[in-house]
Write a protein that holds these residues in place. Structure first.
Motif, PDB file in Angstrom:
ATOM      1  N   MET A 181       1.991  -9.592  -6.807  1.00  0.00           N
ATOM      2  CA  MET A 181       0.805  -9.182  -6.033  1.00  0.00           C
ATOM      3  C   MET A 181       0.381 -10.289  -5.074  1.00  0.00           C
ATOM      4  O   MET A 181       0.027 -10.022  -3.917  1.00  0.00           O
ATOM      5  CB  MET A 181      -0.346  -8.838  -6.988  1.00  0.00           C
ATOM      6  CG  MET A 181      -0.261  -7.433  -7.565  1.00  0.00           C
ATOM      7  SD  MET A 181      -1.769  -6.972  -8.476  1.00  0.00           S
ATOM      8  CE  MET A 181      -1.474  -7.809 -10.012  1.00  0.00           C
ATOM      9  N   ARG A 182       0.409 -11.522  -5.535  1.00  0.00           N
ATOM     10  CA  ARG A 182       0.035 -12.628  -4.663  1.00  0.00           C
ATOM     11  C   ARG A 182       0.949 -12.701  -3.444  1.00  0.00           C
ATOM     12  O   ARG A 182       0.491 -12.839  -2.307  1.00  0.00           O
ATOM     13  CB  ARG A 182       0.091 -13.941  -5.447  1.00  0.00           C
ATOM     14  CG  ARG A 182      -0.382 -15.161  -4.660  1.00  0.00           C
ATOM     15  CD  ARG A 182       0.005 -16.440  -5.367  1.00  0.00           C
ATOM     16  NE  ARG A 182       1.469 -16.605  -5.367  1.00  0.00           N
ATOM     17  CZ  ARG A 182       2.122 -17.466  -6.129  1.00  0.00           C
ATOM     18  NH1 ARG A 182       1.468 -18.228  -6.986  1.00  0.00           N
ATOM     19  NH2 ARG A 182       3.444 -17.554  -6.056  1.00  0.00           N
ATOM     20  N   ARG A 185      -6.859 -15.802  -3.263  1.00  0.00           N
ATOM     21  CA  ARG A 185      -7.421 -16.414  -4.471  1.00  0.00           C
ATOM     22  C   ARG A 185      -8.609 -15.608  -4.998  1.00  0.00           C
ATOM     23  O   ARG A 185      -8.727 -15.376  -6.200  1.00  0.00           O
ATOM     24  CB  ARG A 185      -7.846 -17.849  -4.183  1.00  0.00           C
ATOM     25  CG  ARG A 185      -8.220 -18.658  -5.419  1.00  0.00           C
ATOM     26  CD  ARG A 185      -8.543 -20.106  -5.046  1.00  0.00           C
ATOM     27  NE  ARG A 185      -9.807 -20.179  -4.332  1.00  0.00           N
ATOM     28  CZ  ARG A 185     -10.999 -20.238  -4.943  1.00  0.00           C
ATOM     29  NH1 ARG A 185     -11.075 -20.220  -6.252  1.00  0.00           N
ATOM     30  NH2 ARG A 185     -12.100 -20.307  -4.231  1.00  0.00           N
ATOM     31  N   GLN A 186      -9.488 -15.168  -4.105  1.00  0.00           N
ATOM     32  CA  GLN A 186     -10.659 -14.403  -4.525  1.00  0.00           C
ATOM     33  C   GLN A 186     -10.256 -13.044  -5.092  1.00  0.00           C
ATOM     34  O   GLN A 186     -10.842 -12.565  -6.086  1.00  0.00           O
ATOM     35  CB  GLN A 186     -11.609 -14.211  -3.336  1.00  0.00           C
ATOM     36  CG  GLN A 186     -12.284 -15.491  -2.866  1.00  0.00           C
ATOM     37  CD  GLN A 186     -13.133 -16.126  -3.957  1.00  0.00           C
ATOM     38  OE1 GLN A 186     -13.749 -15.450  -4.786  1.00  0.00           O
ATOM     39  NE2 GLN A 186     -13.146 -17.463  -3.976  1.00  0.00           N
ATOM     40  N   LEU A 187      -9.253 -12.405  -4.492  1.00  0.00           N
ATOM     41  CA  LEU A 187      -8.786 -11.111  -5.001  1.00  0.00           C
ATOM     42  C   LEU A 187      -8.161 -11.263  -6.397  1.00  0.00           C
ATOM     43  O   LEU A 187      -8.411 -10.452  -7.299  1.00  0.00           O
ATOM     44  CB  LEU A 187      -7.769 -10.499  -4.031  1.00  0.00           C
ATOM     45  CG  LEU A 187      -8.354  -9.839  -2.774  1.00  0.00           C
ATOM     46  CD1 LEU A 187      -7.250  -9.533  -1.776  1.00  0.00           C
ATOM     47  CD2 LEU A 187      -9.095  -8.548  -3.157  1.00  0.00           C
ATOM     48  N   LEU A 188      -7.360 -12.304  -6.559  1.00  0.00           N
ATOM     49  CA  LEU A 188      -6.700 -12.501  -7.853  1.00  0.00           C
ATOM     50  C   LEU A 188      -7.700 -12.845  -8.954  1.00  0.00           C
ATOM     51  O   LEU A 188      -7.459 -12.556 -10.130  1.00  0.00           O
ATOM     52  CB  LEU A 188      -5.634 -13.583  -7.740  1.00  0.00           C
ATOM     53  CG  LEU A 188      -4.427 -13.232  -6.865  1.00  0.00           C
ATOM     54  CD1 LEU A 188      -3.442 -14.392  -6.816  1.00  0.00           C
ATOM     55  CD2 LEU A 188      -3.727 -11.972  -7.369  1.00  0.00           C
ATOM     56  N   LYS A 189      -8.826 -13.469  -8.586  1.00  0.00           N
ATOM     57  CA  LYS A 189      -9.862 -13.752  -9.580  1.00  0.00           C
ATOM     58  C   LYS A 189     -10.398 -12.458 -10.184  1.00  0.00           C
ATOM     59  O   LYS A 189     -10.803 -12.410 -11.349  1.00  0.00           O
ATOM     60  CB  LYS A 189     -11.010 -14.550  -8.945  1.00  0.00           C
ATOM     61  CG  LYS A 189     -10.708 -16.033  -8.762  1.00  0.00           C
ATOM     62  CD  LYS A 189     -11.840 -16.756  -8.062  1.00  0.00           C
ATOM     63  CE  LYS A 189     -13.087 -16.808  -8.916  1.00  0.00           C
ATOM     64  NZ  LYS A 189     -14.147 -17.637  -8.280  1.00  0.00           N
ATOM     65  N   LYS A 190     -10.392 -11.383  -9.381  1.00  0.00           N
ATOM     66  CA  LYS A 190     -10.902 -10.090  -9.860  1.00  0.00           C
ATOM     67  C   LYS A 190      -9.945  -9.400 -10.825  1.00  0.00           C
ATOM     68  O   LYS A 190     -10.279  -8.373 -11.411  1.00  0.00           O
ATOM     69  CB  LYS A 190     -11.179  -9.175  -8.659  1.00  0.00           C
ATOM     70  CG  LYS A 190     -12.297  -9.689  -7.757  1.00  0.00           C
ATOM     71  CD  LYS A 190     -12.545  -8.745  -6.581  1.00  0.00           C
ATOM     72  CE  LYS A 190     -13.651  -9.287  -5.682  1.00  0.00           C
ATOM     73  NZ  LYS A 190     -13.893  -8.406  -4.515  1.00  0.00           N
ATOM     74  N   LEU A 222       1.605  -2.194  -8.550  1.00  0.00           N
ATOM     75  CA  LEU A 222       1.618  -3.456  -9.288  1.00  0.00           C
ATOM     76  C   LEU A 222       0.305  -3.648 -10.058  1.00  0.00           C
ATOM     77  O   LEU A 222       0.297  -4.124 -11.212  1.00  0.00           O
ATOM     78  CB  LEU A 222       1.815  -4.627  -8.324  1.00  0.00           C
ATOM     79  CG  LEU A 222       3.220  -4.794  -7.744  1.00  0.00           C
ATOM     80  CD1 LEU A 222       3.209  -5.834  -6.625  1.00  0.00           C
ATOM     81  CD2 LEU A 222       4.198  -5.217  -8.842  1.00  0.00           C
ATOM     82  N   LEU A 223      -0.819  -3.262  -9.436  1.00  0.00           N
ATOM     83  CA  LEU A 223      -2.122  -3.404 -10.087  1.00  0.00           C
ATOM     84  C   LEU A 223      -2.195  -2.536 -11.336  1.00  0.00           C
ATOM     85  O   LEU A 223      -2.690  -2.968 -12.383  1.00  0.00           O
ATOM     86  CB  LEU A 223      -3.228  -3.029  -9.100  1.00  0.00           C
ATOM     87  CG  LEU A 223      -4.664  -3.122  -9.643  1.00  0.00           C
ATOM     88  CD1 LEU A 223      -4.999  -4.558 -10.020  1.00  0.00           C
ATOM     89  CD2 LEU A 223      -5.651  -2.600  -8.606  1.00  0.00           C
ATOM     90  N   ARG A 224      -1.711  -1.300 -11.251  1.00  0.00           N
ATOM     91  CA  ARG A 224      -1.728  -0.410 -12.415  1.00  0.00           C
ATOM     92  C   ARG A 224      -0.851  -0.962 -13.538  1.00  0.00           C
ATOM     93  O   ARG A 224      -1.220  -0.903 -14.717  1.00  0.00           O
ATOM     94  CB  ARG A 224      -1.257   0.995 -12.008  1.00  0.00           C
ATOM     95  CG  ARG A 224      -2.245   1.745 -11.133  1.00  0.00           C
ATOM     96  CD  ARG A 224      -1.672   3.099 -10.699  1.00  0.00           C
ATOM     97  NE  ARG A 224      -2.586   3.808  -9.829  1.00  0.00           N
ATOM     98  CZ  ARG A 224      -3.609   4.570 -10.248  1.00  0.00           C
ATOM     99  NH1 ARG A 224      -3.826   4.699 -11.551  1.00  0.00           N
ATOM    100  NH2 ARG A 224      -4.384   5.178  -9.383  1.00  0.00           N
ATOM    101  N   ALA A 225       0.311  -1.482 -13.159  1.00  0.00           N
ATOM    102  CA  ALA A 225       1.195  -2.069 -14.177  1.00  0.00           C
ATOM    103  C   ALA A 225       0.528  -3.275 -14.827  1.00  0.00           C
ATOM    104  O   ALA A 225       0.628  -3.469 -16.054  1.00  0.00           O
ATOM    105  CB  ALA A 225       2.520  -2.473 -13.529  1.00  0.00           C
TER     106      ALA A 225
END
Length: 550
Positions: free
Chosen positions: A179-180, A194-199, A216-219
């Motif tokens: 995802m990154r 970085r801010q998105l991955l913190k969520k 990828l988020l669902r997985a």
């Protein structure tokens, strides 16, 4: 330590009547989960002899360099019957945090241990009228074997779940990295990524219009759910420390009820305060086996340790005529504190007495309240000394080792935060006791007092000798092996062990004799040096061993 650590002891069979009249130096101690030797070195200066069982290779290396008699291996691979000549059992079994607040994992772990102890207590009570009877012993042993087998099955299942959990964590890390990379490819800045991955801590709150990212988020979210289920399963299964915390109790039961065995004359166990409810359950069984007991939450600076730390101690002595009574007939007297409590802004330690010996109570790092009544001075007790500072402890031991170095006034900045704020590092000045010495002691910074400037000339960290002194080990203690900081942080403070062993093993001494005994022991502890090295033993070392020979 003499060239032959057992030379001073007479190995003729000793009856309990003979033990009552024997000099203090007559006890043979078996120490389970012995660590690097905190209790051993205290016992040595008191004239007793200890054999330890310890699995950690680093701690065994230190014990070997210190000349401490050691069987290296898992305590569960040995039995009380292997050491029939041991008179005293001591130990500090590894444990979970048995947190009683709320309904979390700590409460469930405590409930599990309590249920196992209740099963053992029930069979002890059921066979109380026929001690030494082979059939009664068979009933007791079958109960323990069933508990042992249950714990073993759970341990194996937990091991498999942990392996599966590691694989899922690895897969989740790969999804996160994917995802990154995609977010960066879509033109997002590093800060936006970085801010998105913190969520991702709550992935169900995120949405991506990009189908590939959304997949990828669902997985990632599914993997999180799997990990949550695995964590719940591991909490349900418990861990191997449940079995380890039961070991000392089983050894006491075996020596008390196995046909042909003699019960231990005394038992001393210690651990972190969270284990006190377990010791309370132990007490019920020990009373049924004929012991007088006492549990005590001991603040280490109250007993001469230049460090605020708390330990939960269980003391037991086989009930004998003339044994001093505690507050109740079935209890032993608590150990009396010798030093004042440390409180922030309190009076610093008084100067050391002649020979560098002073006498210390303590308060927990997180509290300014004095210890409970067990540590309080009564009208017939001598006045207490002031608590001992880091500076005074290091100064007293400098003459015994050049590794303990002089420093200007300093402040120790902890590796840990305070008040739940990681950035707010705890601070203790040189004229205060140290905060609790942990396995991260080597990461603590030593700075000029009232500044944030590190001391020069490699004095900005405590070396092993200095950290050991703050744990009240001799300055010349030969720390060896891996992860010495962890060894020091996990160890029993020897000076605390002096007080406990003296109290339990020498209850007949007068107040004046106790004061003289402790004064000499503290001086001997500071000046102690190893006189030989030994090799750790395995099962083959049982043949001909002083504790194993019949």
């Amino acid at each position: 330590m003499p060239a032959d650590p057992w030379r001073r002891l007479d190995f003729r069979p000793m009856s309990h009547i003979e033990m009552e009249h024997s000099p203090p130096a007559g006890f043979r101690i078996l120490d389970l989960f012995a660590g690097p030797g905190g209790l051993d070195v205290a016992a040595d200066v008191l004239g007793h002899r200890v054999t330890g069982i310890e699995w950690d290779a680093g701690a065994c290396a230190t014990r070997a360099a210190a000349g401490m008699d050691t069987f290296q291996g898992d305590v569960r691979e040995y039995r009380a019957a292997f050491f029939p000549r041991a008179q005293v059992l001591t130990g500090g079994p590894p444990c979970q945090t048995f947190t009683v607040a709320g309904h979390g994992a700590g409460r469930r772990a405590l409930d599990r241990v309590r249920k196992y102890i209740e099963r053992l207590h029930t069979v002890v009570l059921d066979t109380k009228e026929c001690p030494g009877d082979p059939q009664a012993w068979t009933q007791i042993f079958r109960t323990w074997r069933k508990i042992h087998e249950e714990l073993r099955v759970k341990e194996l299942e937990a091991r498999a779940v942990r392996a599966e959990k590691r694989a899922v964590e690895q897969l989740r890390a790969e999804k996160r990295k994917a995802m990154r990379d995609l977010l960066e490819q879509r033109g997002n800045s590093k800060e936006e990524v970085r801010q998105l991955l913190k969520k991702l801590r709550a992935p169900e709150t995120l949405e991506f219009p990009d189908a590939e990212l959304d997949g990828l988020l669902r997985a990632f979210g599914d993997l999180n759910l799997q990990l949550d289920k695995m964590k719940d399963k591991l909490e349900e299964l418990g861990d191997e420390r449940t079995g380890l915390v039961l070991q000392p109790l089983w050894w006491v039961i075996e020596r008390s009820r196995r046909p042909g065995s003699e019960p231990y004359e005394a038992v001393v166990l210690e651990q972190v305060p969270a284990v006190m409810p377990v010791w309370d359950e132990y007490v019920k069984v020990l009373l049924s086996l004929g012991y007088r007991t006492e549990t005590q939450l001991m603040h280490t600076e109250a007993f001469g340790v230049p460090q605020t730390r708390r330990r939960a101690v269980l003391m037991a002595r086989l009930d004998r005529p003339g044994l001093p009574k505690g507050p109740e007939p079935h209890r032993l007297p608590p150990v009396s504190a010798t030093h004042e409590c440390y409180q922030r802004g309190g009076t610093p330690a008084r100067p050391a007495k002649a020979g560098g010996v002073d006498t210390l109570p303590g308060v927990d790092d997180l509290s300014s309240e004095p210890p409970e009544s067990a540590d309080a001075t009564t009208s017939d007790e001598p006045p207490k000394e002031g608590w001992i500072s880091m500076e005074l402890a290091l100064e007293n031991c400098r003459k015994h080792s050049s590794d303990v170095r002089p420093r200007p006034p300093f402040t120790v900045v902890s590796n840990y935060g305070t008040g739940g704020v990681p950035e707010a590092r705890g601070r203790r000045d040189h004229d205060m006791p140290s905060a609790t010495i942990t396995g991260k002691v080597s990461r603590n910074r030593v700075v000029h007092k009232d500044t944030d400037k590190d001391l020069d000339d490699d004095l900005d960290r405590f070396n092993s000798a200095e950290a050991g002194v703050l744990q009240t080990f001799p300055a010349a203690y030969p720390w060896s092996g891996n992860d010495v900081s962890q060894q020091i942080g996990n160890a029993v403070p020897p000076r605390l062990a002096l007080h406990v062993l003296r109290q339990v093993l020498e209850p007949e001494l007068s107040q004046e004799e106790v004061a003289n005994r402790l004064m000499k022991a503290v001086a001997d502890l500071e000046a102690w040096r190893p006189e030989r090295t030994v090799k750790p033993l395995g099962h083959s070392g049982l043949k001909g061993h002083p504790l194993a020979s019949g």
